[in-house]
Design an enzyme around this catalytic site. Structure first.
Site, PDB file in Angstrom:
ATOM      1  N   THR A   9       2.513   3.439  -6.890  1.00  0.00           N
ATOM      2  CA  THR A   9       2.586   3.927  -5.522  1.00  0.00           C
ATOM      3  C   THR A   9       1.871   5.266  -5.490  1.00  0.00           C
ATOM      4  O   THR A   9       1.220   5.647  -6.473  1.00  0.00           O
ATOM      5  CB  THR A   9       4.045   4.034  -5.046  1.00  0.00           C
ATOM      6  N   VAL A  34       0.856  -1.170   0.000  1.00  0.00           N
ATOM      7  CA  VAL A  34       0.000   0.000   0.000  1.00  0.00           C
ATOM      8  C   VAL A  34       0.900   1.232   0.000  1.00  0.00           C
ATOM      9  O   VAL A  34       1.855   1.307   0.773  1.00  0.00           O
ATOM     10  CB  VAL A  34      -0.929   0.027   1.234  1.00  0.00           C
ATOM     11  N   CYS A  35       0.604   2.170  -0.884  1.00  0.00           N
ATOM     12  CA  CYS A  35       1.319   3.442  -0.945  1.00  0.00           C
ATOM     13  C   CYS A  35       2.829   3.188  -1.078  1.00  0.00           C
ATOM     14  O   CYS A  35       3.255   2.407  -1.919  1.00  0.00           O
ATOM     15  CB  CYS A  35       0.967   4.283   0.275  1.00  0.00           C
ATOM     16  N   SER A  36       3.635   3.830  -0.236  1.00  0.00           N
ATOM     17  CA  SER A  36       5.084   3.732  -0.377  1.00  0.00           C
ATOM     18  C   SER A  36       5.648   2.398   0.083  1.00  0.00           C
ATOM     19  O   SER A  36       6.868   2.181   0.022  1.00  0.00           O
ATOM     20  CB  SER A  36       5.776   4.872   0.389  1.00  0.00           C
ATOM     21  N   GLY A  37       4.783   1.480   0.528  1.00  0.00           N
ATOM     22  CA  GLY A  37       5.254   0.126   0.804  1.00  0.00           C
ATOM     23  C   GLY A  37       5.887  -0.515  -0.420  1.00  0.00           C
ATOM     24  O   GLY A  37       6.735  -1.407  -0.298  1.00  0.00           O
TER      25      GLY A  37
END
Length: 323
Positions: free
Chosen positions: A124, A104-107
């Site tokens: 991202t 999720v996102c910057s993961g």
């Protein structure tokens, strides 16, 4: 029925919504299909972590004590900027054993740092896509979709896009009706398709510095059915068409025509989501003129017709019980 283990990786500086959004979706599935998912959280040493908003989370166990899960979920957050090398080593060694890797996102940056996204498609948060592509040239970064599926890898854009991705995974595992019921229960009005753009026209474009151009941006948003040609907009800004087009692009980062296209598509999507108006009426209200013009715009950007968009992503069925 197969029980699917969902393992969520915890680390200092994670974004709490990146974690709780998808977890609530999987937990909602358990209300509809008891035991469908076993959800656990793990940090490097099993100790508490502190989120970017200051919340303290206590994991279920240490990453070293985990077995390969069905779904490995890696949230994003400020902690992905300078990750613990031990976490990257763990991901590099153990993440490939998971049947499904999700970020999720910057993961996604953590997965990329571990080499798991090389040669793969990923996304991202839109603000990070440029940096993501520069840092990891072996990754095929797609900045527009709210989530991207590439085989056993699934990456999503910022925060709430993780909910959309989790709903898509539940649909894949347990069926569309349950996924839509969870969306309704969570008061997520619409389960969005993955290829939907992850930001609105207003967010995609910069806000113009000069007041006349800002006023034009607002006018476009409030009047998608109006004459939004460059000549008409330039007259409203009291500039020549050439000067207006040049200034608009310099200050907003996109041409007037592209901005208008985004605003109209966004307005049409909202009409399809929020009203029962017919396709022809929506097309007129949003400035397309004809249903065919709107259909071409939807196919080009979203990969589905307006009718299919409305049919596929309206909530249906009763809400999932909470007890």
């Amino acid at each position: 029925m197969e029980q699917r283990d969902v393992l969520v990786v915890l680390f200092d500086g994670l974004q709490s919504l990146d974690l709780t959004g998808p977890v609530e979706v999987f937990a909602g599935a358990n209300h509809g299909v008891p035991g469908a998912y076993r959800i656990r959280t793990a940090s490097l040493d099993g100790g508490p972590v502190r989120t970017s908003s200051g919340l303290t989370l206590t994991p279920d166990l240490a990453l070293t004590d985990t077995a390969p899960p069905h779904t490995l979920l890696v949230p994003g957050g400020e902690g992905t900027c300078h990750p613990d090398p031990r976490l990257i080593d763990w991901l590099r060694t153990h993440a490939p054993r998971a049947r499904r890797k999700v970020s999720v996102c910057s993961g996604a940056l953590l997965l990329a740092e571990a080499g798991l996204l090389d040669g793969r498609r990923a996304t991202t948060h839109w603000m990070l896509c440029g940096t993501f592509a520069e840092r990891f040239p072996a990754v095929h970064v797609e900045p527009e979709p709210i989530y991207v599926r590439d085989g056993d890898l699934a990456t999503s854009a910022g925060v709430t896009a993780g909910i959309d991705l989790a709903l898509a995974l539940v649909e894949e595992d347990l069926g569309r009706d349950l996924a839509l019921a969870i969306a309704r229960h969570l008061v997520v009005f619409l389960r969005r398709p993955g290829n939907q753009t992850q930001f609105s026209a207003q967010l995609a474009a910069q806000t113009a510095q000069r007041r006349p151009l800002r006023d034009v941006q607002q006018w476009i948003t409030e009047n998608p059915e109006a004459d939004l040609s460059v000549d008409a907009l330039a007259a409203r800004a009291r500039l020549s068409p050439r000067h207006f087009a040049r200034a608009f692009r310099e200050e907003t980062g996109m041409t007037p025509g592209r901005y208008v296209d985004r605003v109209r598509l966004e307005a049409a999507r909202r009409c399809l989501e929020d009203t029962a108006d017919g396709i022809e009426q929506v097309a007129r209200r949003c400035g397309y003129g004809t249903p065919e013009a709107m259909r071409r715009a939807f196919l080009r950007v979203l990969g589905s017709s307006p009718a299919e968009y409305r049919r596929r992503f309206q909530p249906a069925g009763p809400p999932v019980p909470t007890a």
